[in-house]
Design a protein around this motif. Structure first.
Motif, PDB file in Angstrom:
ATOM      1  N   LEU A 125       1.741   2.145  -3.581  1.00  0.00           N
ATOM      2  CA  LEU A 125       0.811   3.095  -4.200  1.00  0.00           C
ATOM      3  C   LEU A 125       0.513   4.447  -3.817  1.00  0.00           C
ATOM      4  O   LEU A 125       0.246   5.154  -4.483  1.00  0.00           O
ATOM      5  CB  LEU A 125      -0.841   2.077  -3.968  1.00  0.00           C
ATOM      6  N   PHE A 126       0.413   4.634  -2.433  1.00  0.00           N
ATOM      7  CA  PHE A 126       0.566   6.008  -2.107  1.00  0.00           C
ATOM      8  C   PHE A 126       1.620   6.663  -2.549  1.00  0.00           C
ATOM      9  O   PHE A 126       1.858   7.922  -2.928  1.00  0.00           O
ATOM     10  CB  PHE A 126       0.470   6.021  -0.429  1.00  0.00           C
ATOM     11  N   ASP A 127       2.719   6.143  -2.521  1.00  0.00           N
ATOM     12  CA  ASP A 127       4.090   6.933  -3.082  1.00  0.00           C
ATOM     13  C   ASP A 127       3.788   7.304  -4.799  1.00  0.00           C
ATOM     14  O   ASP A 127       4.331   8.243  -5.194  1.00  0.00           O
ATOM     15  CB  ASP A 127       5.445   5.834  -3.219  1.00  0.00           C
ATOM     16  N   ALA A 128       3.253   6.330  -5.442  1.00  0.00           N
ATOM     17  CA  ALA A 128       3.116   6.763  -6.981  1.00  0.00           C
ATOM     18  C   ALA A 128       2.138   7.885  -7.073  1.00  0.00           C
ATOM     19  O   ALA A 128       2.320   8.448  -7.838  1.00  0.00           O
ATOM     20  CB  ALA A 128       2.588   5.331  -7.344  1.00  0.00           C
ATOM     21  N   LEU A 129       0.963   7.705  -6.139  1.00  0.00           N
ATOM     22  CA  LEU A 129      -0.213   8.745  -6.085  1.00  0.00           C
ATOM     23  C   LEU A 129       0.618  10.268  -5.811  1.00  0.00           C
ATOM     24  O   LEU A 129       0.240  11.002  -6.472  1.00  0.00           O
ATOM     25  CB  LEU A 129      -1.223   8.381  -5.252  1.00  0.00           C
ATOM     26  N   LYS A 130       1.457  10.189  -4.836  1.00  0.00           N
ATOM     27  CA  LYS A 130       2.162  11.354  -4.374  1.00  0.00           C
ATOM     28  C   LYS A 130       3.079  11.679  -5.618  1.00  0.00           C
ATOM     29  O   LYS A 130       3.026  13.227  -5.871  1.00  0.00           O
ATOM     30  CB  LYS A 130       2.964  11.029  -3.178  1.00  0.00           C
ATOM     31  N   ARG A 131       3.657  10.842  -6.139  1.00  0.00           N
ATOM     32  CA  ARG A 131       4.495  11.327  -7.264  1.00  0.00           C
ATOM     33  C   ARG A 131       3.745  12.053  -8.373  1.00  0.00           C
ATOM     34  O   ARG A 131       4.157  12.774  -8.795  1.00  0.00           O
ATOM     35  CB  ARG A 131       5.465  10.377  -7.672  1.00  0.00           C
ATOM     36  N   GLY A 132       2.576  11.347  -8.561  1.00  0.00           N
ATOM     37  CA  GLY A 132       1.866  11.862  -9.746  1.00  0.00           C
ATOM     38  C   GLY A 132       1.235  13.016  -9.618  1.00  0.00           C
ATOM     39  O   GLY A 132       1.031  13.948 -10.411  1.00  0.00           O
ATOM     40  N   VAL A 133       0.731  13.208  -8.413  1.00  0.00           N
ATOM     41  CA  VAL A 133       0.176  14.476  -7.948  1.00  0.00           C
ATOM     42  C   VAL A 133       1.319  15.679  -8.008  1.00  0.00           C
ATOM     43  O   VAL A 133       0.883  16.888  -8.484  1.00  0.00           O
ATOM     44  CB  VAL A 133      -0.482  14.597  -6.579  1.00  0.00           C
ATOM     45  N   GLY A 134       2.550  15.495  -7.629  1.00  0.00           N
ATOM     46  CA  GLY A 134       3.504  16.349  -7.681  1.00  0.00           C
ATOM     47  C   GLY A 134       3.972  16.883  -9.057  1.00  0.00           C
ATOM     48  O   GLY A 134       4.220  17.849  -9.367  1.00  0.00           O
ATOM     49  N   VAL A 166       0.849  -1.248   0.099  1.00  0.00           N
ATOM     50  CA  VAL A 166       0.007   0.016  -0.081  1.00  0.00           C
ATOM     51  C   VAL A 166       0.820   1.366  -0.073  1.00  0.00           C
ATOM     52  O   VAL A 166       0.499   2.175  -0.807  1.00  0.00           O
ATOM     53  CB  VAL A 166      -1.051   0.095   1.225  1.00  0.00           C
ATOM     54  N   SER A 167       2.035   1.117   0.673  1.00  0.00           N
ATOM     55  CA  SER A 167       2.912   2.403   0.675  1.00  0.00           C
ATOM     56  C   SER A 167       3.403   2.588  -0.759  1.00  0.00           C
ATOM     57  O   SER A 167       3.595   4.094  -1.203  1.00  0.00           O
ATOM     58  CB  SER A 167       3.970   2.159   1.715  1.00  0.00           C
TER      59      SER A 167
END
Length: 95
Positions: A26-35, A23-24
Protein backbone atom coordinates in the motif's frame (compact mmCIF):
# COMPACT_ATOMS: atom_id res chain seq x y z
CA UNK A 1 -14.58 -27.27 -29.22
CA UNK A 2 -13.39 -28.79 -25.92
CA UNK A 3 -13.23 -25.47 -24.08
CA UNK A 4 -14.92 -25.32 -20.73
CA UNK A 5 -15.04 -22.34 -18.41
CA UNK A 6 -14.34 -24.22 -15.18
CA UNK A 7 -12.07 -27.01 -16.37
CA UNK A 8 -10.12 -25.16 -19.07
CA UNK A 9 -8.51 -26.76 -22.09
CA UNK A 10 -6.79 -29.49 -20.11
CA UNK A 11 -10.14 -30.66 -18.67
CA UNK A 12 -8.79 -30.46 -15.14
CA UNK A 13 -10.14 -28.10 -12.54
CA UNK A 14 -8.04 -24.93 -12.35
CA UNK A 15 -8.04 -22.95 -9.12
CA UNK A 16 -7.60 -19.21 -9.08
CA UNK A 17 -4.55 -18.06 -7.20
CA UNK A 18 -5.20 -15.15 -4.83
CA UNK A 19 -2.21 -13.01 -4.04
CA UNK A 20 -2.02 -11.30 -0.67
CA UNK A 21 -0.93 -7.72 -0.24
CA UNK A 22 0.60 -6.14 2.80
CA UNK A 23 1.03 -2.69 4.23
CA UNK A 24 4.31 -2.25 2.36
CA UNK A 25 2.44 -2.76 -0.93
CA UNK A 26 0.00 0.00 0.00
CA UNK A 27 2.80 2.41 0.84
CA UNK A 28 4.55 1.51 -2.41
CA UNK A 29 1.39 2.28 -4.40
CA UNK A 30 0.97 5.59 -2.56
CA UNK A 31 4.63 6.50 -3.19
CA UNK A 32 4.27 5.73 -6.89
CA UNK A 33 1.04 7.73 -7.10
CA UNK A 34 2.63 10.79 -5.51
CA UNK A 35 5.63 10.44 -7.81
CA UNK A 36 3.33 10.18 -10.81
CA UNK A 37 1.43 13.25 -9.65
CA UNK A 38 4.61 15.28 -9.20
CA UNK A 39 5.78 14.54 -12.75
CA UNK A 40 2.86 16.50 -14.19
CA UNK A 41 1.09 18.45 -11.42
CA UNK A 42 -1.05 20.51 -13.82
CA UNK A 43 -4.16 18.51 -12.96
CA UNK A 44 -4.01 19.82 -9.40
CA UNK A 45 -6.27 22.62 -10.65
CA UNK A 46 -8.97 20.07 -11.35
CA UNK A 47 -8.47 18.06 -8.18
CA UNK A 48 -8.13 20.92 -5.72
CA UNK A 49 -10.09 23.75 -7.31
CA UNK A 50 -12.70 22.88 -9.91
CA UNK A 51 -14.16 19.62 -8.53
CA UNK A 52 -14.56 20.85 -4.91
CA UNK A 53 -15.76 24.25 -6.12
CA UNK A 54 -18.60 22.64 -8.09
CA UNK A 55 -19.56 20.67 -4.97
CA UNK A 56 -19.68 23.84 -2.88
CA UNK A 57 -21.71 25.59 -5.58
CA UNK A 58 -24.23 22.73 -5.50
CA UNK A 59 -24.51 23.02 -1.71
CA UNK A 60 -24.94 26.79 -1.79
CA UNK A 61 -27.42 26.60 -4.64
CA UNK A 62 -29.69 24.19 -2.82
CA UNK A 63 -29.50 26.01 0.52
CA UNK A 64 -30.12 29.43 -1.03
CA UNK A 65 -33.07 28.29 -3.12
CA UNK A 66 -34.81 26.69 -0.12
CA UNK A 67 -34.27 23.30 -1.73
CA UNK A 68 -32.11 21.69 0.95
CA UNK A 69 -33.78 18.26 0.47
CA UNK A 70 -32.20 18.20 -2.99
CA UNK A 71 -28.67 18.45 -1.57
CA UNK A 72 -28.19 14.73 -0.96
CA UNK A 73 -29.37 13.61 -4.44
CA UNK A 74 -27.25 16.28 -6.11
CA UNK A 75 -24.14 15.43 -4.11
CA UNK A 76 -24.69 11.70 -4.72
CA UNK A 77 -25.02 12.27 -8.45
CA UNK A 78 -22.00 14.55 -8.38
CA UNK A 79 -19.98 11.79 -6.70
CA UNK A 80 -21.02 9.39 -9.45
CA UNK A 81 -19.57 11.76 -12.04
CA UNK A 82 -16.15 11.49 -10.35
CA UNK A 83 -15.03 8.26 -12.05
CA UNK A 84 -15.91 9.69 -15.46
CA UNK A 85 -14.03 12.88 -14.64
CA UNK A 86 -11.06 10.74 -13.58
CA UNK A 87 -10.71 9.33 -17.09
CA UNK A 88 -8.88 12.49 -18.09
CA UNK A 89 -6.63 12.19 -15.05
CA UNK A 90 -5.89 8.57 -15.94
CA UNK A 91 -4.87 9.66 -19.44
CA UNK A 92 -2.53 12.29 -17.99
CA UNK A 93 -1.07 9.65 -15.70
CA UNK A 94 -0.65 7.18 -18.55
CA UNK A 95 1.34 9.68 -20.60
Amino acid sequence: ANFHVIAGASETLEHTKVRKIGVSDLFDALKRGVGDFMVKPSHIVFLCLIYPLVGVVLAVWTSGANALPLLFPLVSGFALIGPFAAIGLYEISRR
